[in-house]
Design an enzyme around this catalytic site. Structure first.
Site, mmCIF file in Angstrom:
data_model
loop_
_atom_site.group_PDB
_atom_site.id
_atom_site.type_symbol
_atom_site.label_atom_id
_atom_site.label_comp_id
_atom_site.label_asym_id
_atom_site.label_seq_id
_atom_site.Cartn_x
_atom_site.Cartn_y
_atom_site.Cartn_z
ATOM 1 N N TYR A 55 -7.802 5.518 -8.237
ATOM 2 C CA TYR A 55 -6.363 5.281 -8.167
ATOM 3 C C TYR A 55 -5.769 6.396 -7.306
ATOM 4 C CZ TYR A 55 -6.908 1.799 -11.868
ATOM 5 O OH TYR A 55 -7.289 0.704 -12.606
ATOM 6 N N HIS A 130 -16.581 1.037 -13.307
ATOM 7 C CA HIS A 130 -15.494 0.232 -12.754
ATOM 8 C C HIS A 130 -15.908 -1.171 -12.318
ATOM 9 C CE1 HIS A 130 -11.316 1.088 -10.827
ATOM 10 N NE2 HIS A 130 -11.388 -0.156 -11.227
ATOM 11 N N SER A 210 -4.323 -5.926 -14.517
ATOM 12 C CA SER A 210 -3.349 -6.747 -13.807
ATOM 13 C C SER A 210 -2.766 -7.826 -14.728
ATOM 14 C CB SER A 210 -4.011 -7.397 -12.583
ATOM 15 O OG SER A 210 -3.070 -7.870 -11.668
ATOM 16 N N PRO A 211 -2.323 -7.444 -15.944
ATOM 17 C CA PRO A 211 -1.868 -8.449 -16.910
ATOM 18 C C PRO A 211 -0.649 -9.249 -16.463
ATOM 19 C CG PRO A 211 -1.245 -6.243 -17.642
ATOM 20 C CD PRO A 211 -2.180 -6.070 -16.477
ATOM 21 N N LEU A 212 0.150 -8.671 -15.565
ATOM 22 C CA LEU A 212 1.342 -9.369 -15.080
ATOM 23 C C LEU A 212 1.134 -9.973 -13.697
ATOM 24 C CD1 LEU A 212 3.984 -6.787 -16.307
ATOM 25 C CD2 LEU A 212 3.332 -8.935 -17.406
ATOM 26 N N GLY A 213 -0.115 -9.946 -13.223
ATOM 27 C CA GLY A 213 -0.436 -10.584 -11.953
ATOM 28 C C GLY A 213 -0.506 -9.665 -10.759
ATOM 29 N N SER A 219 6.411 -10.995 -9.257
ATOM 30 C CA SER A 219 7.737 -11.572 -9.018
ATOM 31 C C SER A 219 7.740 -13.092 -9.149
ATOM 32 C CB SER A 219 8.249 -11.181 -7.628
ATOM 33 O OG SER A 219 7.361 -11.633 -6.627
#
Length: 290
Positions: A55, A130, A210-213, A219
């Site tokens: 990261y 990873h 990436s739970p929200l995409g 968006s």
């Protein structure tokens, strides 16, 4: 904050974790803002932070997020005795791209640097491989992690982007406490490939990345009518609905939404209080079926 057990460890972690990645990529916010985000997460009862050696912007910036989290923790005036930092190793960032490196020599070295980047005062709470690299066997790549556990550099081990068969092979090498695979309304693979069911049966914590995409799709959540309608009905954000939906899918799941603004982690934490009925979960399932 609701808590869950991390695998079979007896260690409790918050039901919503904080994903550190957005604080260290090329679009990163100022360091002072990121530290505010981490401190606010801790104030809200978040006790698990997910990071990785990769990261960062590129290879010259490696371990940036780990050092940032360590700095934020060291400057936090509240209780941090129960905070768990889960990092990962095995991806490289040449020129900002993402490539796999399961070379045991590399993993041994990156574990050492991660240990130092996270403060070097106590074992890495959770170190996760990873992504499997086809140039090396899982057994070869996980040997350094097993060594580090025996040496006291790593406390617990997890895996990421693994199939059920690969998880089983990993568990033959070293005890595994968590699995981190992609899971969101656009990618429901863990439901179909057996990984989620296996984690629940074996009491392994499942961390959906990436739970929200992710930045490209987050968006678009407003465009999924079932999610948008439920958010309006319950007076919460669409992000709350998605995190609540993931939590409802299995008791093994602990979402790790990323945040680079204080308002983002404040919103994510509210998802703990959002309850979805079986009918509402099924409604989202139908709307996101591939």
């Amino acid at each position: 904050m609701e808590t869950k057990e991390l695998g079979h460890t007896g260690v409790k972690i918050s039901a919503i974790a904080l994903g550190g990645m957005p604080m260290s990529l090329s679009s990163r916010p100022p360091e002072s803002e990121s530290i505010k985000v981490i401190h606010r997460a801790l104030d809200l009862g978040v006790t698990m932070i997910d990071t990785a050696d990769s990261y960062c912007k590129d290879e010259s910036d490696k371990h940036h997020n780990e050092r940032l989290i360590s700095k934020a923790l060291s400057s936090y005036s509240g209780d941090k005795s129960n905070v768990i930092v889960a990092t990962k190793g095995g991806l490289m960032r040449p020129n900002g791209s993402w490539t796999r490196n399961g070379n045991p020599k590399h993993l041994r070295e990156t574990i050492r640097i991660s240990f130092e980047a996270l403060g070097g005062q106590k074992p890495i709470d959770v170190w996760q491989y990873h992504a499997p690299d086809t140039d090396y066997t899982i057994e070869e790549s996980l040997k350094p992690a097993k060594e580090a556990v025996e040496q006291g550099t790593i406390r617990f081990v997890g895996v990421s982007n693994f199939s059920v068969e690969q998880i089983k092979r990993a568990r033959d090498v070293v005890e595994i406490v968590s699995v981190q695979n992609q899971y969101n309304p656009w990618n429901r693979q863990p439901e179909y490939d057996g990984v989620l069911e296996y984690c629940q049966k074996e009491k392994l914590t499942f961390l959906p990345w990436s739970p929200l995409g992710g930045s490209r799709r987050v968006s678009n959540l407003e465009d999924i009518d079932a999610i948008a309608q439920l958010a309006q009905e319950k007076g919460v954000s669409v992000y709350n609905i998605v995190l609540a939906w993931l939590r409802a899918k299995s008791p093994a799941i602990v979402p790790i939404p990323g945040a680079s603004k204080v308002s983002s982690i404040e919103d994510s934490v509210r998802a703990v209080d959002v309850q979805l009925s079986d009918e509402e979960v099924a409604k989202i399932d139908r709307a996101t079926a591939s």
